[in-house]
Design a protein around this motif. Structure first.
Motif, PDB file in Angstrom:
ATOM      1  N   SER A   1      53.301  -7.096  16.210  1.00 35.69           N
ATOM      2  CA  SER A   1      54.647  -7.457  15.994  1.00 35.69           C
ATOM      3  C   SER A   1      54.446  -8.871  15.951  1.00 35.69           C
ATOM      4  O   SER A   1      55.409  -9.211  15.177  1.00 35.69           O
ATOM      5  CB  SER A   1      55.107  -7.062  17.679  1.00 35.69           C
ATOM      6  OG  SER A   1      56.621  -7.563  17.658  1.00 35.69           O
ATOM      7  N   LEU A   2      54.079  -9.764  16.533  1.00 39.51           N
ATOM      8  CA  LEU A   2      53.761 -11.155  16.018  1.00 39.51           C
ATOM      9  C   LEU A   2      53.616 -11.410  14.540  1.00 39.51           C
ATOM     10  O   LEU A   2      54.218 -12.112  13.900  1.00 39.51           O
ATOM     11  CB  LEU A   2      52.796 -11.936  16.750  1.00 39.51           C
ATOM     12  CG  LEU A   2      53.251 -12.472  18.292  1.00 39.51           C
ATOM     13  CD1 LEU A   2      52.025 -13.108  18.806  1.00 39.51           C
ATOM     14  CD2 LEU A   2      54.442 -13.004  18.417  1.00 39.51           C
ATOM     15  N   CYS A   3      52.637 -10.515  13.952  1.00 46.94           N
ATOM     16  CA  CYS A   3      52.323 -10.572  12.427  1.00 46.94           C
ATOM     17  C   CYS A   3      53.478 -10.513  11.600  1.00 46.94           C
ATOM     18  O   CYS A   3      53.479 -10.852  10.757  1.00 46.94           O
ATOM     19  CB  CYS A   3      51.197  -9.711  12.403  1.00 46.94           C
ATOM     20  SG  CYS A   3      50.552  -9.676  10.611  1.00 46.94           S
ATOM     21  N   GLY A   4      54.583  -9.504  12.154  1.00 48.12           N
ATOM     22  CA  GLY A   4      55.665  -9.202  11.810  1.00 48.12           C
ATOM     23  C   GLY A   4      55.744  -8.331  10.068  1.00 48.12           C
ATOM     24  O   GLY A   4      56.611  -8.332   9.652  1.00 48.12           O
ATOM     25  N   GLY A   5      54.303  -7.869  10.134  1.00 49.21           N
ATOM     26  CA  GLY A   5      54.464  -6.907   9.024  1.00 49.21           C
ATOM     27  C   GLY A   5      53.215  -6.731   8.053  1.00 49.21           C
ATOM     28  O   GLY A   5      52.411  -7.636   8.352  1.00 49.21           O
ATOM     29  N   ASP A   6      53.035  -5.874   7.323  1.00 47.33           N
ATOM     30  CA  ASP A   6      51.882  -5.720   6.474  1.00 47.33           C
ATOM     31  C   ASP A   6      52.221  -6.284   5.168  1.00 47.33           C
ATOM     32  O   ASP A   6      53.295  -6.199   4.761  1.00 47.33           O
ATOM     33  CB  ASP A   6      51.779  -4.175   6.586  1.00 47.33           C
ATOM     34  CG  ASP A   6      50.054  -3.856   5.935  1.00 47.33           C
ATOM     35  OD1 ASP A   6      49.241  -4.833   5.599  1.00 47.33           O
ATOM     36  OD2 ASP A   6      49.703  -2.787   6.266  1.00 47.33           O
ATOM     37  N   ASP A   7      51.084  -6.736   4.358  1.00 44.11           N
ATOM     38  CA  ASP A   7      51.204  -7.183   3.150  1.00 44.11           C
ATOM     39  C   ASP A   7      50.813  -6.235   1.966  1.00 44.11           C
ATOM     40  O   ASP A   7      49.466  -5.940   2.183  1.00 44.11           O
ATOM     41  CB  ASP A   7      50.463  -8.582   2.857  1.00 44.11           C
ATOM     42  CG  ASP A   7      51.123  -9.643   3.728  1.00 44.11           C
ATOM     43  OD1 ASP A   7      52.285  -9.839   3.720  1.00 44.11           O
ATOM     44  OD2 ASP A   7      50.460  -9.876   4.996  1.00 44.11           O
TER      45      ASP A   7
END
Length: 338
Positions: free
Chosen positions: A332-338
């Motif tokens: 959740s902190l990471c905020g998403g996949d790339d």
């Protein structure tokens, strides 16, 4: 014109001077209702077995300022301190991460510094990461907050806990004597510094560490980037190779961290995260520290450096090397996949 200035703004940024703009993955939530968040957290804590998911969803998707408002409301409705309640309800790495989010970035960095020097033995790696990767502005704020939180000067604790050249280097950095970037490029000074670094190390027997410390702790970052470039015309080894040849142990780690951060600070953090998750498990303390301390600063950029360097997203790496609620919070902190 706006476009040009915007482009120049991005340019100074990519040039690795003191970063101008923030690249957070955690931003203030829209339609924020602290009272409602506080009530949901209280329900989650009271639930049999604790509803960790709700606590994670709320606290990892609010800014620090918003978390503070939630804590204020929580105390009002639950008649107890939110930190104490989280401590009672959570445990292990998830607890550390959530309590970390309840501090401001500077408070978190200050408490991480304090715990790296507490008790028997020093966690030199944490100390090096925290001191060598923070810029003037961050260190100034950390020192102020450290004094407020622990009623002691950061310098004093470093002196009590380290010795020799390692102590000298850390103190030189913490004294924040670094020049601000200048619009004027001083080619003579670039050349002088490059020569001085070479003469103090590779060119002589032994290393004049004091010269290295003063140049690396006092010059502006754009200036040093040019110095390291120029250095190659004097030395058969680049700056990082020279460091590896000249110094060992904590000094080697510290100088390498400095040079890596001068060159690309977000790449340094990306590599630290990669190293911490290389093996089957993860060095959870390192992962937590970087994710919590950078999520409202530059984690978005760290993510893109991670992907570029390691051909795999930070999100996927976290998913593979961590588990359970701790993993959910990190993702959740990471905020998403790339």
């Amino acid at each position: 014109m706006a476009l040009v200035s915007e482009f120049l703004g991005q340019l100074t940024l990519s040039y690795g001077g003191e970063e101008q703009t923030k690249f957070p993955t955690v931003v203030p939530a829209k339609d924020f209702d602290p009272g409602q968040d506080a009530a949901r957290i209280e329900t989650a804590i009271k639930t049999k077995g604790v509803d960790e998911q709700t606590i994670i969803d709320i606290l990892t998707r609010r800014s620090y300022e918003q978390r503070r408002e939630i804590a204020f409301e929580y105390e009002r409705i639950a008649k107890k301190d939110l930190n104490a309640a989280l401590k009672g309800a959570l445990s292990g790495s998830l607890e550390s991460l959530m309590l970390g989010l309840m501090k401001s970035t500077a408070q978190f960095d200050a408490s991480e510094l304090k715990s790296s020097m507490k008790g028997l033995g020093t966690d030199e790696e944490a100390l090096i990461e925290l001191v060598c990767s923070r810029n003037n502005e961050e260190l100034t704020e950390i020192k102020k907050v450290y004094r407020e939180m622990f009623k002691k000067e950061l310098e004093k604790d470093i002196t009590g806990d380290t010795s020799g050249n390692f102590e000298k280097l850390l103190l030189a950095l913490v004294q924040t004597k670094r020049d601000d970037p200048s619009s004027v490029v001083d080619y003579q000074k670039i050349d002088d510094d490059a020569k001085a670094l070479y003469k103090a190390g590779v060119k002589r027997k032994g290393t004049d560490v004091a010269t290295w410390i003063s140049i690396m702790s006092q010059r502006s970052i754009p200036h040093l980037q040019k110095v390291f470039e120029r250095y190659k015309s004097y030395s058969p080894y680049d700056m990082k190779e020279s460091i590896r040849k000249e110094v060992k142990g904590d000094m080697e780690k510290s100088f390498l961290t400095l040079v890596e951060c001068f060159e690309n600070r977000q790449l340094y953090f990306a590599n630290r995260l990669f190293e911490a998750m290389k093996n089957k498990g993860a060095k959870e303390k390192v992962v937590t520290r970087i994710m919590v301390s950078r999520c409202e600063v530059d984690l978005m950029k760290i993510r893109s450096e991670f992907k570029r360097q390691h051909k795999k997203s930070l999100y996927q790496t976290i998913a593979e090397h961590t588990k359970g609620d701790y993993q959910k919070a990190l993702l959740s902190l990471c905020g998403g996949d790339d």
